[in-house]
Design a protein around this motif. Structure first.
Motif, mmCIF file in Angstrom:
data_model
loop_
_atom_site.group_PDB
_atom_site.id
_atom_site.type_symbol
_atom_site.label_atom_id
_atom_site.label_comp_id
_atom_site.label_asym_id
_atom_site.label_seq_id
_atom_site.Cartn_x
_atom_site.Cartn_y
_atom_site.Cartn_z
ATOM 1 N N LYS A 133 0.810 -1.211 0.000
ATOM 2 C CA LYS A 133 0.000 0.000 0.000
ATOM 3 C C LYS A 133 0.848 1.268 0.000
ATOM 4 N N TYR A 134 1.963 1.262 0.701
ATOM 5 C CA TYR A 134 2.787 2.474 0.707
ATOM 6 C C TYR A 134 3.368 2.728 -0.676
ATOM 7 N N LYS A 135 3.677 1.623 -1.426
ATOM 8 C CA LYS A 135 4.192 1.768 -2.786
ATOM 9 C C LYS A 135 3.124 2.339 -3.714
ATOM 10 N N GLN A 136 1.863 1.948 -3.489
ATOM 11 C CA GLN A 136 0.772 2.498 -4.292
ATOM 12 C C GLN A 136 0.632 4.004 -4.072
ATOM 13 N N ILE A 137 0.798 4.441 -2.835
ATOM 14 C CA ILE A 137 0.739 5.878 -2.547
ATOM 15 C C ILE A 137 1.872 6.605 -3.261
ATOM 16 N N VAL A 138 3.076 6.059 -3.155
ATOM 17 C CA VAL A 138 4.246 6.668 -3.799
ATOM 18 C C VAL A 138 4.018 6.779 -5.303
ATOM 19 N N GLN A 139 3.582 5.669 -5.928
ATOM 20 C CA GLN A 139 3.396 5.667 -7.378
ATOM 21 C C GLN A 139 2.281 6.609 -7.805
ATOM 22 N N SER A 140 1.212 6.679 -7.009
ATOM 23 C CA SER A 140 0.102 7.569 -7.337
ATOM 24 C C SER A 140 0.551 9.029 -7.353
ATOM 25 N N VAL A 141 1.304 9.431 -6.340
ATOM 26 C CA VAL A 141 1.759 10.819 -6.260
ATOM 27 C C VAL A 141 2.729 11.134 -7.398
ATOM 28 N N ILE A 142 3.687 10.236 -7.640
ATOM 29 C CA ILE A 142 4.659 10.474 -8.712
ATOM 30 C C ILE A 142 3.965 10.572 -10.066
ATOM 31 N N THR A 143 3.033 9.641 -10.332
ATOM 32 C CA THR A 143 2.316 9.641 -11.612
ATOM 33 C C THR A 143 1.534 10.928 -11.808
ATOM 34 N N ALA A 179 5.297 6.086 3.060
ATOM 35 C CA ALA A 179 5.186 6.579 1.680
ATOM 36 C C ALA A 179 5.701 8.012 1.576
ATOM 37 N N TYR A 180 5.308 8.867 2.504
ATOM 38 C CA TYR A 180 5.734 10.263 2.466
ATOM 39 C C TYR A 180 7.250 10.387 2.688
ATOM 40 N N ARG A 181 7.810 9.515 3.552
ATOM 41 C CA ARG A 181 9.267 9.542 3.749
ATOM 42 C C ARG A 181 9.992 9.215 2.451
ATOM 43 N N GLU A 182 9.486 8.216 1.725
ATOM 44 C CA GLU A 182 10.130 7.849 0.466
ATOM 45 C C GLU A 182 10.001 8.959 -0.559
ATOM 46 N N LEU A 183 8.827 9.562 -0.656
ATOM 47 C CA LEU A 183 8.622 10.655 -1.600
ATOM 48 C C LEU A 183 9.530 11.842 -1.275
ATOM 49 N N ARG A 184 9.688 12.119 0.013
ATOM 50 C CA ARG A 184 10.558 13.217 0.421
ATOM 51 C C ARG A 184 12.015 12.892 0.128
ATOM 52 N N ALA A 185 12.413 11.640 0.402
ATOM 53 C CA ALA A 185 13.797 11.230 0.144
ATOM 54 C C ALA A 185 14.136 11.288 -1.340
ATOM 55 N N ARG A 186 13.141 11.041 -2.191
ATOM 56 C CA ARG A 186 13.375 11.045 -3.644
ATOM 57 C C ARG A 186 13.190 12.431 -4.248
ATOM 58 N N LEU A 194 -5.220 11.082 4.982
ATOM 59 C CA LEU A 194 -5.088 9.930 4.091
ATOM 60 C C LEU A 194 -5.405 8.633 4.817
ATOM 61 N N SER A 195 -4.955 8.530 6.055
ATOM 62 C CA SER A 195 -5.224 7.331 6.851
ATOM 63 C C SER A 195 -6.720 7.110 7.007
ATOM 64 N N ALA A 196 -7.450 8.175 7.303
ATOM 65 C CA ALA A 196 -8.890 8.061 7.515
ATOM 66 C C ALA A 196 -9.638 7.803 6.208
ATOM 67 N N GLU A 197 -9.224 8.489 5.134
ATOM 68 C CA GLU A 197 -9.916 8.379 3.847
ATOM 69 C C GLU A 197 -9.821 6.975 3.256
ATOM 70 N N TYR A 198 -8.648 6.347 3.386
ATOM 71 C CA TYR A 198 -8.417 5.047 2.728
ATOM 72 C C TYR A 198 -8.238 3.900 3.729
ATOM 73 N N TYR A 199 -8.590 4.138 4.986
ATOM 74 C CA TYR A 199 -8.506 3.104 6.026
ATOM 75 C C TYR A 199 -7.103 2.482 6.093
ATOM 76 N N LEU A 200 -6.098 3.347 6.147
ATOM 77 C CA LEU A 200 -4.706 2.918 6.175
ATOM 78 C C LEU A 200 -4.098 3.182 7.555
ATOM 79 N N ALA A 201 -3.114 2.389 7.890
ATOM 80 C CA ALA A 201 -2.361 2.657 9.110
ATOM 81 C C ALA A 201 -1.523 3.906 8.919
#
Length: 337
Positions: A14-24, A57-64, A43-50
């Motif tokens: 799921k975290y990879k899906q978030i990363v790919q969605s934002v990048i795309t 996901a946000y850490r990876e996006l920020r790192a990249r 985002l956690s509340a909207e998509y029932y995510l931890a």
């Protein structure tokens, strides 16, 4: 609120899906520089995510380098590649003529877009698979809608209708019954063949019979070619036949052949040379699509302008036009008729 391209039952983490969605969406221009992203809690509340999933996901996006975090305010888009369009080009097959369209399309786009190429091989189910993996990741979807296989397994028109209005471009064939108006650069197969035969009627007058050599098994040629051929023969009261191939053909003087496949063209030329008949006098040949070899052999050809098709589609796409353009179709007269 920003909407993720998120599939809860996808096997991708799921975290990879978030990363790919934002990048795309950055690449597509949906997200622009300095746009604010939803908070981790939102985002956690909207998509029932931890929360940990969204944080990762946000850490990876920020790192990249795609996003930055601002203390007390949230997360913002940092990088953008929206200056280039992302285009998915889906052909029905690869051939020397499709390559002409492909390179003409690329050349007309120049450095204003990146293009990914996929092949659906006339299969509706394969096309469905391609689109399920690609929808939402491109600015435009340029499709050759020639489907003859798996029509019972997938509804290709429903798939095309699912592409957002303004993002679909039809190439080589028009589908006027789609729900949204689309940009299209197309061949009108029955009218093209009819008009081409009308254009060489002076050469065909000496032949009492016309034979169309049009393979139907495994080649997926448009049936409209046969419709236009029959219409011409009926109008001019010509005896006619439609054959699968030229292998068992027995040549009779006063017959002209309209040939689609190069293998059948070669077979007919070989047969003519084994008889006393002269090509262009007792036996006529008219071939689809031009080539250097056909020019050297003096074969009269009819063809759509493949280069114009790719160039026109790219130019209209860049200009944001939603028109339907019939592609030019031409005849080159040589000695074989």
């Amino acid at each position: 609120m920003y909407k993720l391209q998120f599939k809860p039952f996808d096997k991708t983490p799921k975290y990879k899906q978030i990363v790919q969605s934002v990048i795309t969406d950055i690449e597509r221009g949906v997200l622009k520089r300095e746009d604010q992203l939803p908070s981790i809690s939102e985002l956690s509340a909207e998509y029932y995510l931890a929360r940990d999933t969204v944080e990762k996901a946000y850490r990876e996006l920020r790192a990249r380098g795609f996003i930055i975090s601002v203390q007390g305010k949230g997360y913002y888009v940092q990088a953008t590649d929206a200056s280039k369009l992302k285009i998915l080009l889906v052909f029905n097959k690869l051939s020397s003529y499709k390559k002409i369209i492909y390179y003409s399309f690329l050349n007309a786009l120049g450095d204003r877009a990146t293009v990914d190429l996929q092949i659906h091989h006339h299969s509706a189910s394969l096309f469905q698979d391609i689109m399920e993996k690609s929808l939402g990741k491109y600015n435009y979807y340029v499709i050759m809608p020639h489907f003859t296989q798996d029509l019972d397994k997938a509804d290709f028109k429903a798939i095309l209708n699912n592409i957002p209005a303004g993002e679909l471009v039809l190439l080589d064939k028009d589908l006027p019954d789609l729900k949204h108006p689309t940009l299209a650069v197309f061949q009108d197969f029955d009218k093209d063949i009819f008009g081409a035969l009308e254009g060489v009627q002076d050469l065909l007058a000496k032949y009492h019979k016309l034979v169309l050599v049009l393979p139907s098994v495994g080649n997926n040629y448009p049936v409209e070619i046969a419709w236009g051929f029959r219409t011409f023969c009926a109008k001019h009261q010509k005896e006619f036949a439609i054959k699968e191939n030229a292998m068992n053909e027995v040549l009779e003087p006063g017959t002209a052949y309209v040939v689609v496949e190069t293998t059948d063209l070669a077979e007919l030329i070989k047969k003519v040379r084994q008889t006393p008949y002269l090509l262009g006098r007792e036996i006529g040949i008219l071939s689809f699509n031009t080539s250097t070899l056909k020019e050297l052999l003096g074969i009269t050809v009819i063809s759509t302008d493949f280069e114009a098709m790719g160039q026109t589609a790219a130019e209209m796409l860049l200009q944001g036009r939603r028109e339907k353009i019939k592609n030019p179709f031409y005849t080159i007269r040589r000695g074989s008729l």
